[in-house]
Design an enzyme around this catalytic site. Sequence first.
Site, mmCIF file in Angstrom:
data_model
loop_
_atom_site.group_PDB
_atom_site.id
_atom_site.type_symbol
_atom_site.label_atom_id
_atom_site.label_comp_id
_atom_site.label_asym_id
_atom_site.label_seq_id
_atom_site.Cartn_x
_atom_site.Cartn_y
_atom_site.Cartn_z
ATOM 1 C CB SER A 149 -11.353 3.512 26.450
ATOM 2 O OG SER A 149 -11.196 2.172 25.640
ATOM 3 C CG ASP B 18 -4.234 -0.874 7.418
ATOM 4 O OD1 ASP B 18 -4.451 -2.422 7.174
ATOM 5 O OD2 ASP B 18 -3.406 -1.368 8.583
ATOM 6 C CG ASP C 208 -0.755 0.228 1.956
ATOM 7 O OD1 ASP C 208 0.772 -0.613 2.769
ATOM 8 O OD2 ASP C 208 -1.338 0.444 3.441
ATOM 9 C CB SER D 211 -7.113 -2.786 17.292
ATOM 10 O OG SER D 211 -5.904 -2.636 17.395
ATOM 11 N N GLY E 46 -2.514 -5.362 18.772
ATOM 12 C CA GLY E 46 -1.322 -5.776 18.301
ATOM 13 C C GLY E 46 -1.130 -6.826 17.534
HETATM 14 C C1 GLA Z 1 0.343 -2.357 8.461
HETATM 15 C C2 GLA Z 1 -0.445 -0.580 7.765
HETATM 16 C C3 GLA Z 1 -0.891 -1.012 6.666
HETATM 17 C C4 GLA Z 1 0.414 -1.902 5.482
HETATM 18 C C5 GLA Z 1 0.519 -3.105 5.978
HETATM 19 C C6 GLA Z 1 1.491 -4.338 5.321
HETATM 20 O O1 GLA Z 1 -1.129 -3.103 8.534
HETATM 21 O O2 GLA Z 1 -0.783 -0.165 8.711
HETATM 22 O O3 GLA Z 1 -0.131 0.367 5.611
HETATM 23 O O4 GLA Z 1 1.559 -1.554 5.602
HETATM 24 O O5 GLA Z 1 0.548 -2.701 7.692
HETATM 25 O O6 GLA Z 1 0.948 -4.474 4.391
#
Ligand code: GLA
Length: 384
Positions: A67, A172, A36, A127, A122
């Site tokens: 939270s 993400d 990405d 998350s 983690g």
């Molecule tokens: C993490 C990062 C993403 C991506 C992945 C690996 O999740 O937040 O942006 O780079 O690692 O694909």
Amino acid sequence: MGAQQVAERFTELYGARPEGVWAAPGRVNLIGEHTDYNDGFVMPFALPHQAVAAVSRRDDGLLRLHSADMEGGVVELRLDALAPGTDSAWTAYPAGVVWALREAGHAITGADVHLSSTVPTGAGLSSSAALEVVIALAFDDLYDLGLARWQLARLCQRAENVYVGAPTGIMDQTASACCAPGHALFLDTRDLSQQQIPFDLAAEGLRLLVVDTQVKHAHSGGEYGKRRAGCEKGAALLGVDALRDIAYADLDAALARLGDEEEIRRLVRHVVTEDERVERTVALLRAGDPRAIGPILTEGHASLRDDFRISCPELDLVVDTALAHGALGSRMTGGGFGGSALILAESSEVPSLTKALEAAFATADFMAPRVFEAVPSAGARRLV
Ligand code: GLA
């Protein structure tokens, strides 16, 4: 936790009902890892696990955060004091989004927030993106900002990169904001164009298992940033804007041009072959042949382990054990250095696979993994 419970807890904390309740999910990436930030292709889908936020506006310049999942009471922050690098606690994620919204010129005057999340932290299941996106969507609605989903994702990425200080890509946040139930999201991270690819494994007699190794990772640590910097160096040496611009057919020539830059050659090889694996996966799913993606997942793991070098013994054990017990394919998922692996298997194989994993982890003296089935679920939305 359900919307009603989150709203009730909000009412106890702040003395009035929230104006609304929103949800944003974690994600699993099916294929397309570390592509990405190279302008490449990814293919995540949303988990049923999600962050839920009850929110009301304030007009006195205060942001109050609570939270259900963290120790301590309500954290009170002044909007005009929000600044990158000032917060290393969980509050940096929601506060960073509010900071990014204000930086982008949106007139935010404050809010009370209560959060509760079922996304494991983690575990490589995003998350943090779930927390960011649920806040962005709530503020977009409450302050009537009219932002598109991709714009919300960009603001959340900025919060994570600048406010929290983790140099992650856009996958993400886009997954959490844009995924649809029963589908995987085929995303071109260069222009954020996207296609929903039908991905209903249960209808095919298949299952996708997620195995959380419970080995914790953090992307603000140095290794993620080193891989990213190495990819950028590779693009510069090859004279392209991003590694996405190296066509798969030109890979050998590109590697030859990198001469004795062995480390960079490995990173480039991973990224270029991984983009091609995403394209093959999309083609097979479109052709209605989900079983055939198994070997592509396994190839992706070998590339992340041997070329990108971000696996760990626990993740390799999941993959090796799964393949030895009849899985169609398996690979680590997410940023690496711990977190989760996924397994594609026939439904009938799931009980014996799960037993085999538990036994293998016990024999290796590793912490018992958490195994669950991942069903492609809804992206971010308003609940109440
Ligand atoms: C993490 C990062 C993403 C991506 C992945 C690996 O999740 O937040 O942006 O780079 O690692 O694909």
